[in-house]
Design an enzyme around this catalytic site. Structure first.
Site, short mmCIF file in Angstrom:
data_model
loop_
_atom_site.label_atom_id
_atom_site.label_comp_id
_atom_site.label_asym_id
_atom_site.label_seq_id
_atom_site.Cartn_x
_atom_site.Cartn_y
_atom_site.Cartn_z
CB SER A 166 -0.96 -0.03 1.19
OG SER A 166 -1.93 0.98 1.10
CG ASP A 261 -7.04 -2.15 -3.57
OD1 ASP A 261 -7.54 -1.18 -2.96
OD2 ASP A 261 -5.83 -2.41 -3.59
CG HIS A 291 -6.06 -1.68 0.10
ND1 HIS A 291 -5.26 -1.35 -0.96
CD2 HIS A 291 -5.52 -1.09 1.19
CE1 HIS A 291 -4.27 -0.58 -0.54
NE2 HIS A 291 -4.39 -0.40 0.78
#
Length: 320
Positions: A166, A261, A291
Site C-alpha cells: 500500500s 481494491d 486491499h
C-alpha cells in the site's frame, strides 16, 4: 492472579473532519491493537522458525525503530546469528496509521524460509506536521544504512530487495528509484496493492470509481492521505512513481494487485509503465481479494497464495 488487559480496537474516525489530536489518538490506539495478541486471529501467527525483535538505527538527525526478523538458530545451543543472508527491506502499509508489527506473519515466514534478514521500517507516519517526504526518507535512509553496514547485520549487500504494501509500496517504489540513481543495485522490488499516485489525479482511476465505497470507504481515506502526503506548494509528481520521468534500469518487480481494491489500477498502470521502460515486471492479480489482503490471512483466503508467490519470486531473485 493478574490478567492480560484486553486491547480494544478503536472506531475509525471521520477522515473528512478529523483533527490532528484525534488522528494521533486514533493511530496510537489502532497500532496498539495491531501489535497485540488479540490481533493475531486477523493478522496471522508468526513463523516459529524466525526470531523477531525491535532495534533502533541511528540515522542523520534521528533514531528510527525497525522490526528485525532473522532465521532462528537451527541447532540447540547454537545462538550465533547467521551471516551472509540476503536482505529484504520491508515497509508496512498504512500511511497515517500502521506499524511493522502488523506484518509479522509475512515477514517472519520470509525470514525463516528464504532464509533472509528482513528489516521492516517503522517510518514516520503521515500527519499535518509530517508529510510523505519524511516517510520516503526513512525508507531510503534505512536501506542505505543497512547496505553500508551489512557485515554488522549479517547480510549480503549484493543480494538486497525492497518490499512494501500500500503506502509502504509507494515508499518502496520510490526507494528503488533512488537506489538506481545512487548506483545501489537491488535484486528485486515487491509492490503489493501499491499506491503510486499522490497527485490530484490519484482518485481518477477507474478502480477508484468502482470501489470508492465498497467493500470499504476507500475514497475518503485516499483524499485524506493525499492531503497529508503533499503539503501545499510541494511537487506531488516527485512523490508519485507513476509519473517518474525514467523507470528504466530498475530492479525486477513483482506487482501484486487485489482486484476488489480502489487502487488496483495504480498497480496495473505502474506495471505497464515499468514494462514500457524495459524494467522486468510481473503483474499478478488476485480476483476478489481486497486491499491489504496480504496482511489479513485470518480473513483473506488468498493471502497464503500471495505469500507463497512473493517467497518464490524473492527466492529466485536473491539466489547466490
Amino acid at each position: 492472579m493478574s490478567e492480560t488487559p484486553t486491547v480494544i480496537r478503536p472506531p475509525e474516525p471521520d477522515f473528512s473532519t478529523v483533527t490532528a489530536e484525534e488522528l494521533r489518538a486514533y493511530r496510537d490506539a489502532e497500532n496498539r491493537f495491531r501489535a497485540s495478541d488479540a490481533a493475531r486471529a486477523i493478522l496471522g501467527e508468526p513463523d516459529p522458525g524466525a526470531s523477531i525483535a525491535w532495534q533502533e538505527i541511528a540515522l542523520p538527525g534521528r533514531d528510527l525503530p525497525v522490526r528485525v526478523y532473522r532465521p532462528a538458530p537451527t541447532e540447540e545451543g547454537d545462538a550465533a546469528p547467521r551471516t551472509g543472508l540476503p536482505l529484504v527491506v520491508h515497509v508496512h502499509g498504512g500511511g497515517f496509521v500502521g506499524t511493522a508489527a502488523q506484518c509479522d506473519w509475512t515477514n517472519s515466514h520470509l525470514a525463516a524460509r528464504l532464509p533472509a534478514l528482513v528489516v521492516s521500517v517503522e517510518h514516520r507516519l503521515l500527519a499535518p506536521d509530517s508529510p510523505l517526504a519524511n516517510a520516503t526518507d526513512d525508507g531510503w535512509d534505512v536501506l542505505r544504512h543497512l547496505v553500508r553496514h551489512a557485515a554488522q547485520w549479517g547480510a549480503d549487500p549484493a543480494r538486497t530487495a525492497v518490499f512494501g504494501e500500500s503506502c509502504g509500496a509507494l515508499i518502496s517504489a520510490l526507494t528503488a528509484v533512488r537506489a538506481r540513481d545512487a548506483g545501489l543495485m537491488l535484486r528485486a522490488q515487491v509492490l503489493v496493492n501499491p499506491v503510486v499516485d499522490v497527485t490530484e489525479t490519484m482518485s481518477d482511476h477507474p478502480s477508484v470509481t468502482e470501489y470508492a465505497y465498497r467493500p470499504s470507504r476507500a475514497l475518503p481515506l485516499l483524499r485524506f492521505l493525499q492531503r497529508l502526503a503533499v503539503p501545499p506548494g510541494s511537487d506531488a509528481r516527485a512523490l508519485s512513481p507513476l509519473y517518474a520521468h525514467d523507470l528504466s534500469g530498475l530492479a525486477p518487480a513483482l506487482v501484486v494487485v487485489p482486484t476488489q481494491d480502489a487502487v488496483a489500477d495504480h498497480g496495473r498502470r505502474y506495471a505497464e509503465r515499468l514494462r514500457a521502460a524495459g524494467t522486468p515486471v510481473r503483474l499478478s492479480e488476485y480476483p476478489g481479494a481486497k486491499h491489504a489482503f496480504l496482511t489479513l490471512p485470518g480473513v483473506e483466503p488468498q493471502a497464503q497464495s500471495a505469500q507463497v508467490e512473493i517467497y518464490r519470486f524473492l527466492r529466485t531473485a536473491l539466489a547466490e
